[in-house]
Design a protein around this motif. Structure first.
Motif: not given
Length: 572
Positions: A444-453, A482-494
């Motif tokens: 996440m060195k340039v753009l935002a809203d993501g994560g390492g995973v 950012n969120f280092g470990l990011y479960t997003d947008y309806g993540a399920a069964w995880l």
């Protein structure tokens, strides 16, 4: 077992023996097709220059292509290149120039180093955006020597988005201002695609460029280049050398091919120890430009939709999108193995695989790439293991290191991903993906809203085929938001367990939209509490997670996890 040898100094009329090798891998492919039984094609050291993409079909099944001496201390460096050496330089006012005919490229490599396209930071003067371009009170753009080659870059149109649009014309207006008309349809698509409402404020269009590339007048920084295409068929490559570089001794290579290798339906083919290098991707230089939205996806017209992301907040997004292509591509492979290879100096994504089963990508290096390292869509049982991914997304900053979507039973394990502009690992809607013991640093060195995973969407439809994120170490997730470990947008069964996240803007987040369902966060270690940890949503089980505010305490508690994460075999 048959063995055929290929050397840059060989002869295709020979037998392909060690003493009399073929000159091209195409000739070796033909010999392999005519052979019965197992075949190994040995590529001797040097540059094996392709004049067209190397294509494989089901007829080429069962062949191993490898660097001579693979797996031994005598392994030679065999480079499969889609580039063209540039010679015939002339020098004027410190700038090298070479006539290159109809050559079209977006990258240049000087003694193996990626040269940047010459650029300026943005438009000068008081600037306003119009429906067709820009007006500025500065006369500076009228000094551009080849306006039709100039490209505007828009970094952060949305926090996760970057766009590229070309200039059509630059002209004076009657009141002394300068009118910049942008190329269509790219600019019209940008006006259509990028519209957002946030805190009562609505934005429309790409806004002002954050940088402007590729005009001879921008050549002020040593080590940069420009391709002047103002005279069709008589293009001129310009390069401002760095101190000590000499046109007689410096090797300059321009990538020409867009695809190095394309395999459709290949079965049990292996690639070992090869270097794939010097390819470009010309689509962003065309009138359609590059209208990026997220990850490796970009807009090609066809309409947009609106996503509501909160009360009074919304963004538009493409109704359909395309993906940045890969220089090395496999479609519906079975049992394909890519081991110990290097993918470097490529102007698109490196390795792209769609469909198939039993793919193995192991022990490879991915570096100096314009886009993604590894992309897998669909397919069953892929293993992406022990690979090192670094310095990618150099031209398309939304690019993750490794991305998979629509896969079943895919394993992403023991990879090291460092120095990337956005996410390290991305998993889209899939089934049974296992993300195990990877190390991500400086994501996440340039753009935002993501994560390492980063994971989004369902990862199965029951606990029997759930996704698993376990034992990963995620450090130094850089850009704010950012969120280092990011479960997003309806993540399920995880299930997310026994991971270590440190030095991120936010370690993780439990409240997203659409909401998380059937997600377990268990036994993870953080240096800051995830957003929403004190009030988990109904779809999240949050148990046994530990926050250490002191880095020394965190390191002590997680030594075993950190020792197991990352590469299985350290490389220099």
């Amino acid at each position: 077992m048959f063995q055929f040898h290929v050397a840059p100094s060989g002869d295709d009329s020979g037998p392909g023996s060690a003493e009399r090798p073929f000159a091209t891998i195409e000739r070796a492919r033909a010999a392999a097709r005519a052979a019965t039984g197992d075949v190994v094609v040995q590529l001797r050291g040097g540059t094996h220059t392709l004049t067209r993409p190397f294509e494989l079909t089901e007829a080429d099944s069962g062949v191993v292509y490898q660097a001579y001496g693979y797996g031994t201390s005598e392994q030679e460096e065999a480079v499969v290149s889609g580039g063209r050496p540039i010679t015939g330089w002339r020098e004027r006012d410190g700038v090298w120039a070479a006539d290159v005919g109809d050559l079209d490229t977006r990258q240049l490599y000087v003694d193996g180093r990626r040269a940047e396209r010459a650029a300026i930071p943005g438009l000068p003067g008081e600037v306003s955006m119009t429906e067709t371009g820009y007006v500025t009170d500065s006369a500076g753009p009228r000094e551009w020597r080849s306006p039709g080659d100039v490209e505007f870059v828009y970094r952060g149109v949305y926090p996760w988005t970057e766009a590229r649009c070309g200039v059509a014309t630059v002209s004076p207006s009657g009141d002394g201002a300068t009118v910049i008309t942008m190329v269509q349809p790219a600019f019209g698509w940008a006006m259509e695609l990028y519209a957002a409402t946030w805190e009562g404020q609505t934005t429309h269009g790409p806004g002002l460029p954050t940088s402007i590339e590729n005009d001879p007048s921008f050549l002020t920084e040593p080590g940069t280049f420009v391709l002047d295409r103002s005279r069709p068929g008589r293009h001129v490559l310009l390069y401002l050398p760095r101190p000590g570089e000499d046109p007689e001794r410096t090797r300059v290579v321009a990538p020409v091919l867009e695809t190095l290798l394309s395999a459709v339906g290949a079965r049990d083919v292996s690639f070992r120890g090869l270097v794939f290098a010097e390819a470009t991707w010309l689509r962003p230089s065309r009138p359609e430009g590059f209208l990026h939205y997220h990850g490796s996806g970009y807009y090609e017209g066809g309409g947009v939709e609106v996503a509501v992301i909160g009360e009074g907040a919304s963004v538009t997004y493409p109704a359909a999108s395309a993906s940045i292509p890969s220089s090395v591509r496999f479609e519906d492979p079975a049992g394909v193995k890519i081991e110990g290879c290097r993918f470097t100096r490529l102007g698109s994504s490196a390795l792209g695989v769609s469909g198939g089963e039993g793919l193995v990508v192991r022990g490879c290096d991915f570096d100096t790439l314009s886009a993604v390292g590894v992309t897998v869509s669909g397919g069953v049982g892929a293993v992406i293991e022990d690979n090192r991914v670094r310095r990618i997304g150099l031209e398309y900053s939304g690019s993750p290191g490794i991305t998979v979507t629509g896969t079943r039973s895919c394993t992403i394990a023991h990879n090291e991903i460092t120095d990337v502009p956005h996410c390290g690992i991305v998993v889209g809607p899939s089934e049974g993906v296992r993300v195990l013991r990877n190390l991500t640093v400086d994501t996440m060195k340039v753009l935002a809203d993501g994560g390492g995973v980063y994971l989004s969407g369902p990862q199965g439809d029951s606990w029997e085929n759930q996704g698993l994120v376990q034992g990963n170490v995620i450090k130094d997730t850089r850009t704010a938001y950012n969120f280092g470990l990011y479960t997003d947008y309806g993540a399920a069964w995880l299930t997310v367990e026994a991971n270590v996240v440190m030095r991120a803007d936010n370690t993780s987040v439990l409240h997203v939209g659409p909401p998380l369902e059937n997600v377990v966060y268990r036994g993870n270690f953080w240096d800051a509490d995830p957003v929403g940890h004190d009030d988990p949503p109904s779809g999240v089980t949050y148990e046994g997670n530990v926050t250490y505010k002191d880095e020394h305490d965190l390191n002590a508690a997680t030594a075993a996890i950190r020792e197991r994460a990352g590469l299985l075999r350290p490389r220099s």
